[in-house]
Enzyme design. Sequence first.
Site, short mmCIF file in Angstrom:
data_model
loop_
_atom_site.label_atom_id
_atom_site.label_comp_id
_atom_site.label_asym_id
_atom_site.label_seq_id
_atom_site.Cartn_x
_atom_site.Cartn_y
_atom_site.Cartn_z
N HIS A 1 0.80 -1.23 0.00
CA HIS A 1 0.00 0.00 0.00
C HIS A 1 0.83 1.28 0.00
CE1 HIS A 1 -4.47 1.04 1.15
NE2 HIS A 1 -4.08 1.65 0.06
N ASP B 1 -9.51 -0.10 4.82
CA ASP B 1 -8.29 -0.75 5.32
C ASP B 1 -8.50 -1.16 6.78
OD1 ASP B 1 -5.51 -1.39 5.87
OD2 ASP B 1 -4.92 0.08 4.35
N HIS C 1 -5.97 -0.90 8.60
CA HIS C 1 -4.92 -0.04 9.15
C HIS C 1 -5.08 1.38 8.64
CE1 HIS C 1 -3.32 -4.15 8.37
NE2 HIS C 1 -2.99 -4.07 9.64
N ASP D 1 -2.29 3.36 7.99
CA ASP D 1 -1.14 3.64 7.11
C ASP D 1 -0.71 5.10 7.21
OD1 ASP D 1 -1.65 1.03 6.39
OD2 ASP D 1 -2.24 1.45 4.32
N HIS E 1 4.66 0.80 3.81
CA HIS E 1 3.23 0.56 3.59
C HIS E 1 2.39 1.06 4.78
CE1 HIS E 1 2.52 -3.46 5.91
NE2 HIS E 1 3.49 -2.78 6.46
N ASP F 1 -7.62 -1.72 0.49
CA ASP F 1 -6.63 -2.70 0.97
C ASP F 1 -7.41 -3.98 1.27
OD1 ASP F 1 -4.96 -4.27 2.65
OD2 ASP F 1 -3.90 -2.48 3.35
N ASP G 1 -6.91 -6.30 3.07
CA ASP G 1 -6.94 -6.72 4.48
C ASP G 1 -8.05 -6.02 5.28
OD1 ASP G 1 -6.02 -4.24 5.60
OD2 ASP G 1 -3.92 -4.91 5.56
N GLU H 1 -2.38 -5.18 -1.64
CA GLU H 1 -1.99 -6.06 -0.53
C GLU H 1 -2.44 -7.53 -0.68
OE1 GLU H 1 0.18 -5.24 1.75
OE2 GLU H 1 0.04 -3.09 2.16
C1 DIR Z 1 2.14 -0.73 11.49
C2 DIR Z 1 1.49 -1.78 10.60
N1 DIR Z 1 1.19 0.30 11.86
C3 DIR Z 1 3.35 -0.10 10.79
N2 DIR Z 1 0.90 -1.16 9.48
C4 DIR Z 1 0.47 -1.84 8.42
O1 DIR Z 1 4.22 -0.85 10.35
O2 DIR Z 1 3.41 1.12 10.67
N3 DIR Z 1 -0.07 -1.27 7.43
N4 DIR Z 1 0.58 -3.13 8.35
O3 DIR Z 1 -0.57 -1.89 6.40
MN MN Z 2 -3.08 -0.51 3.74
MN MN Z 3 -3.91 -2.83 5.76
MN MN Z 4 -0.11 -2.92 4.66
#
Ligand code: DIR
Ligand code: MN
Ligand code: MN
Ligand code: MN
Length: 303
Positions: free
Chosen positions: A100, A123, A125, A127, A140, A227, A229, A272
């Site tokens: 992403h 998402d 998350h 991001d 990402h 995303d 996920d 993703e």
């Molecule tokens: C976590 C995971 N907040 C990071 N973030 C993810 O790595 O900054 N985003 N998986 O997709």
């Molecule tokens: Mn994402």
């Molecule tokens: Mn995600």
């Molecule tokens: Mn991700």
Amino acid sequence: KTVAIVGCPFGGGGIPTKAGVDKGPSHIVDAGLVTQLEELGWKVEFDGHQRFESLVPENDPPIGKLKNPRTVSAVCESVAKVVGGHARAGRLPVSLGGDHSLAMGTISGTLDAYPDACVIYVDAHTDINTVATTDSGNMHGMPVSFLMGLSSGVDAFAWLKGALRPERMVYIGLRDLDASEKRILRENSIRAFSMRDVDRHGICRVVGMALDRVNPDRDRPIHLSFDIDALDPSVAPSTVLPVQGGLTFREGHSVCDAIHETGLLVALDLVEVNPSIGDVKDVQQTVRVACSLIRTALGETLV
Ligand code: DIR
Ligand code: MN
Ligand code: MN
Ligand code: MN
């Protein structure tokens, strides 16, 4: 009525120990996406996936915590030009990831062509970690902070304007945030609909409230960044960072359906999908869902 498929085989912003997300686009196209969209009445432009090899610097040591920063930047700048070019020519870019971090490219491209566009970010998350808050250094987890100009001062990303305004972007499906990210959302008054909102109000009302926030008069072009996920791992198992308690198959499609119904969609990301995670059946299922979400966003109906 033309769609341009922008296959982005890139995982340089992803989790280093979970390689394979760069294989997502070829799986999605090989599943027949082009024909499926043609059957919906779209003219589909696709002449092979993007090739990033020549952009990748030989040596790309971390900048602060950021992993592969020059690589991510070069790839995203190139993607921004391609997506922006399609958008300016009146084509609807469908970008396939890939991790992403690519959203820095796709959303920049959309904003170049449509400065008043809004973003719906679906998402698990946010991001939105910044250069200062990222723990993992995986980019990402950071694209939104760069798009909003919250991660300034990294020379490698000088091309990125940071033009995305907090009130023009909204999240749906959240359930796995860092403490730093919760703080950034609050400090910048970014509207976020978590799975708790979906539980309470139902997905249709959530999408309605999200649109009321970023697009109150329903006149702004929409960039949908999806995303995979965001979906529950039981629906889309082959992804980099599965998180329990996600959107059901129907809820995911309801988001796409409601966005299509606005008639305002100008760009779509589907990112993703990681074909190296899970068994053959998991991968098949995830790729099928990805294609199905894209078709729904582009107008497929059930009856
Ligand atoms: C976590 C995971 N907040 C990071 N973030 C993810 O790595 O900054 N985003 N998986 O997709
Ligand atoms: Mn994402
Ligand atoms: Mn995600
Ligand atoms: Mn991700």
